[in-house]
Write a protein that holds these residues in place. Structure first.
Motif, PDB file in Angstrom:
ATOM      1  N   THR A 153      30.751  82.019 144.936  1.00 25.22           N
ATOM      2  CA  THR A 153      31.813  82.985 144.650  1.00 25.22           C
ATOM      3  C   THR A 153      32.862  82.998 145.748  1.00 25.22           C
ATOM      4  OG1 THR A 153      30.066  84.305 143.675  1.00 25.22           O
ATOM      5  CG2 THR A 153      32.211  85.342 143.914  1.00 25.22           C
ATOM      6  N   GLY A 157      36.497  81.730 145.239  1.00 27.17           N
ATOM      7  CA  GLY A 157      37.438  82.844 145.381  1.00 27.17           C
ATOM      8  C   GLY A 157      38.505  82.542 146.412  1.00 27.17           C
ATOM      9  N   VAL A 202      40.953  79.822 145.064  1.00 29.10           N
ATOM     10  CA  VAL A 202      41.863  80.229 143.988  1.00 29.10           C
ATOM     11  C   VAL A 202      42.869  81.256 144.482  1.00 29.10           C
ATOM     12  CG1 VAL A 202      40.311  79.662 142.102  1.00 29.10           C
ATOM     13  CG2 VAL A 202      40.320  81.952 143.003  1.00 29.10           C
ATOM     14  N   PHE A 209      42.272  91.083 140.740  1.00 26.93           N
ATOM     15  CA  PHE A 209      41.654  89.833 141.191  1.00 26.93           C
ATOM     16  C   PHE A 209      40.544  90.118 142.208  1.00 26.93           C
ATOM     17  CE2 PHE A 209      43.150  85.334 140.754  1.00 26.93           C
ATOM     18  CZ  PHE A 209      41.955  84.789 141.144  1.00 26.93           C
ATOM     19  N   ILE A 255      36.368  89.701 142.068  1.00 30.54           N
ATOM     20  CA  ILE A 255      35.521  89.032 143.063  1.00 30.54           C
ATOM     21  C   ILE A 255      34.447  90.001 143.558  1.00 30.54           C
ATOM     22  CG2 ILE A 255      35.526  88.028 145.374  1.00 30.54           C
ATOM     23  CD1 ILE A 255      38.260  86.860 144.715  1.00 30.54           C
ATOM     24  N   MET A 306      38.392  81.541 138.299  1.00 25.92           N
ATOM     25  CA  MET A 306      37.492  82.618 138.732  1.00 25.92           C
ATOM     26  C   MET A 306      36.652  83.123 137.558  1.00 25.92           C
ATOM     27  SD  MET A 306      36.981  83.717 141.705  1.00 25.92           S
ATOM     28  CE  MET A 306      35.455  84.586 141.987  1.00 25.92           C
ATOM     29  N   VAL A 333      33.458  81.534 137.343  1.00 25.68           N
ATOM     30  CA  VAL A 333      32.439  82.103 138.238  1.00 25.68           C
ATOM     31  C   VAL A 333      31.871  83.397 137.668  1.00 25.68           C
ATOM     32  CG1 VAL A 333      32.005  82.908 140.568  1.00 25.68           C
ATOM     33  CG2 VAL A 333      33.569  81.032 140.196  1.00 25.68           C
ATOM     34  N   GLY A 348      36.540  74.680 138.417  1.00 24.67           N
ATOM     35  CA  GLY A 348      37.622  75.382 139.098  1.00 24.67           C
ATOM     36  C   GLY A 348      38.732  74.414 139.440  1.00 24.67           C
TER      37      GLY A 348
END
Lengths: 114, 523
Positions: B102, B106, B109, B130, B134, B258, B261, B367
């Motif tokens: 993650t 994270g 991105v 966003f 996360i 994301m 994920v 990703g």
């Protein structure tokens, strides 16, 4: 029998909610169906927390006797808050869709299908 | 100071992005640059704390963090009669692996999105959502409490749906967001039903506590079915995959990377519930086969739907569905032989390692692919494959990153997709050769599909209408470089990754007793 009555209501509410989601074509009604389904879970949680003759778990000046466990109520409250947030977001999506497409009929909202 | 950070790392891991999320609109009032710096600082801190937490877990074993107790490791207070009454985080090796995935994705991105989304008009809520997304993923993988898992699941649905709909795009993005939120919310309600059923029977919400008492009564079976349905829908497994192509294709590309994920975190939840919550009490052969069949359907349906797609991100989204199938297949095989120690050690563990390694690899290369697609769309202004062509002359770096990602997803050595797929083929072949052959055929179809994309996007003479097209901006390239480097490193040294990251995670998943002992102590 009487004590089990709330559980029948839970199942009934859940079925009404699922039927609304599956059978209605109006987006607003589908969102209402989701809300009804969420209410059935809330009722289920509250029913689980009910104890006959139990008092609220507040220790100050408690009259004595059996206290109920506050956890199911905390869960219900959390779910109500989450439900409000998601319903608000779903409805605002519905408003934008109505503005852009001019309809809330799910059969006509199919720009993305290829 | 340092000691305090180490002691509170699991809480900071969720706290920092949460706090950062809600402060970012305020800081955004100052200027756009201030907001960009703030977001960058928050994600950097989160990444550092995440890597620190993962390091602590991998070196010192499962980390327990209890909120509001006298000591953060005191999961069972002395006067509670042996019941963990407080909210607690439980991070074992599998959670730590998910945390690593993650924070790395994270971080990349966010770097990418700082330039790719800078053209958008209103960014007030964008970074709030966003960072919230996360934080919710970190919460889902870190929590040791099934109700907390539900809360973080709902936060992730809300944040992700908001982001999917962010572009509006004449209502089409909102339509995708609506589908996603509808599926997630109904799934969430099912999940809460299951929690209520378990709570009503066992008076506990802690995963370890429930796992110790669970009986496999008819009600438990109902709860398991509800939870598997909810989480399989949320991770986009066939037959609940219909939201995936819409949501993945309409979301901004950084968000899509994301979202992958977020889906993996739901997959984590599915595995956690099957292995840790139910463990050997469920009929593992039946449930294992259910997961294997979900996986097979996802693989085959995903790839066959991907081949005719004309939109680059829709095509990649169907491939994401298909790759999810591999993870379900690998871990499903592990579950199907969970009770048989001989089979488990001969190929079951390898299958689980393959499935879990694939979760990590998929998050990285998928990703990367979505980021390259985003870079192309950013520069060209269309996502229609038929209107692209000859971009290899203009966007050399993006092309290289695309090739790396495409070869990784097709399972070509020396990229990381090969490493995990090979583990899956090998072990699944020992379990049932037919499954392994289907997996290989799906891989070949994946390769064919990406060759087509590569050809129509990058090959051919430079088109006159793309004269002005330039290479993507630097921060976008940096984000892609991090992921591409990881694809290559974990492809060249898979043994290192499997030994130090994946095998401990697979063992943590299979070993229910260790998880219970870490939370409840002794016994």
């Amino acid at each position: 029998m009487f004590l089990n009555l709330p559980f029948f209501v839970v199942v009934l509410l859940a079925l009404i909610g699922i039927a609304t989601i599956l059978l209605k074509r109006n987006l607003i009604k589908i969102i209402l169906g989701v809300t009804i389904l969420a209410s059935s879970v809330n009722l289920f949680l509250v029913t689980l927390g009910y104890r006959e003759g139990g008092i609220a778990p507040i220790y100050t000046l408690a009259p004595g006797g059996v206290m109920v466990m506050p956890t199911p109520h905390a869960l219900t409250l959390t779910n109500i808050v989450i439900g409000v947030a998601t319903t608000a977001l779903l409805l605002s999506f519905a408003i934008i869709i109505h503005r852009k497409y001019g309809t809330v009929n799910v059969d006509e909202i199919r720009e993305l299908r290829e | 100071m340092i000691a305090a950070i180490i002691a509170n790392a699991p809480a900071l891991l969720i706290g920092i992005p949460l706090l950062g999320a809600f402060f970012s609109p305020l800081i955004g009032r100052i200027s756009r640059d201030a907001r960009a710096l703030w977001v960058l600082a928050i994600i950097t801190l989160t990444t550092l704390v995440g890597l620190l937490t993962a390091y602590l877990v991998y070196t010192g074993g499962t980390v327990i963090y209890v909120f509001g107790a006298a000591a953060t490791t005191l999961s069972i207070p002395a006067d509670s009669g042996g019941i963990p009454v407080r909210i607690l985080l439980t991070l074992d090796a599998l959670s730590a692996l998910m945390v690593i995935i993650t924070v790395t994705v994270g971080f990349s991105v966010i770097l990418y999105s700082l330039s790719s989304d800078s053209r958008r008009s209103s960014l007030e809520a964008y970074y709030t959502l966003f960072l919230l997304m996360i934080a919710s993923v970190l919460g889902m993988v870190g929590t040791g409490d099934i109700f907390n898992f539900f809360v973080f699941l709902e936060i992730s649905s809300l944040a992700a749906a908001g982001l999917v709909a962010y572009k509006v795009e004449k209502g089409r993005a909102v339509e995708a967001g609506l589908k996603y939120l509808m599926v997630s919310m109904i799934g969430g309600i099912f999940f809460l039903f299951a929690i209520a059923i378990l709570y009503g029977q066992y008076n506990a919400l802690n995963i370890a506590m429930l796992a110790r008492m669970i009986q496999w009564t008819p009600l438990d079976k109902l709860a398991l079915v509800l939870m598997i349905t909810a989480l399989a829908a949320k991770c986009g497994a066939v037959p609940m995959h219909f939201w995936t192509p819409d949501a993945y294709s309409m979301a901004p590309s950084a968000v899509t990377a994301m979202l992958v994920v977020v889906s993996q975190a739901s997959l984590y939840g599915l595995f956690r519930i099957c292995f840790t919550l139910y463990g050997l009490s469920l009929s593992y052969v039946v449930i294992g086969w259910v997961i294997i069949i979900l996986g097979l359907l996802s693989m085959v349906v995903g790839v066959t739907m991907a081949i005719p797609q004309k939109d680059i991100k829709r095509l990649m989204a169907y491939h994401a569905v298909s790759q999810t199938g591999y993870m379900l297949l690998g871990v499903g095989v592990g579950l199907a032989v969970l009770g048989d120690q001989a089979l488990l050690s001969s190929f079951g563990m390898t299958a689980m390692e393959g499935g879990i390694f694939h979760i990590m690899n998929h998050a990285i290369y998928k990703g990367l692919l979505f980021l390259t697609a985003g870079a192309i769309i950013y520069q060209v202004g269309t996502s229609d494959l038929n209107r692209m062509g000859g971009l290899g002359h203009r966007m050399k770096w993006t092309m290289i990153f695309f090739i790396i990602g495409a070869l990784a997803i097709a399972g070509i050595p020396p990229f990381n997709g090969f490493a995990s797929k090979f583990l899956i083929y090998e072990s699944v072949f020992a379990f049932n050769p037919v499954l392994s052959i289907i997996a290989m055929v799906v891989s070949i179809l994946t390769l064919a599909s990406f060759v087509k994309v590569f050809h129509s996007v990058f090959m051919g003479p430079p088109l006159p209408e793309f004269q002005h097209v330039k290479e993507a901006p630097h921060t976008m390239l940096i984000g892609m470089t991090i992921l591409a480097a990881l694809v290559i490193i974990s492809g060249i040294f898979p043994a290192f990754f499997v030994e130090h990251l994946i095998a401990p995670a697979a063992h943590a998943l299979a070993d229910q007793g260790a998880y219970l002992a870490a939370v409840l102590g002794g016994a």
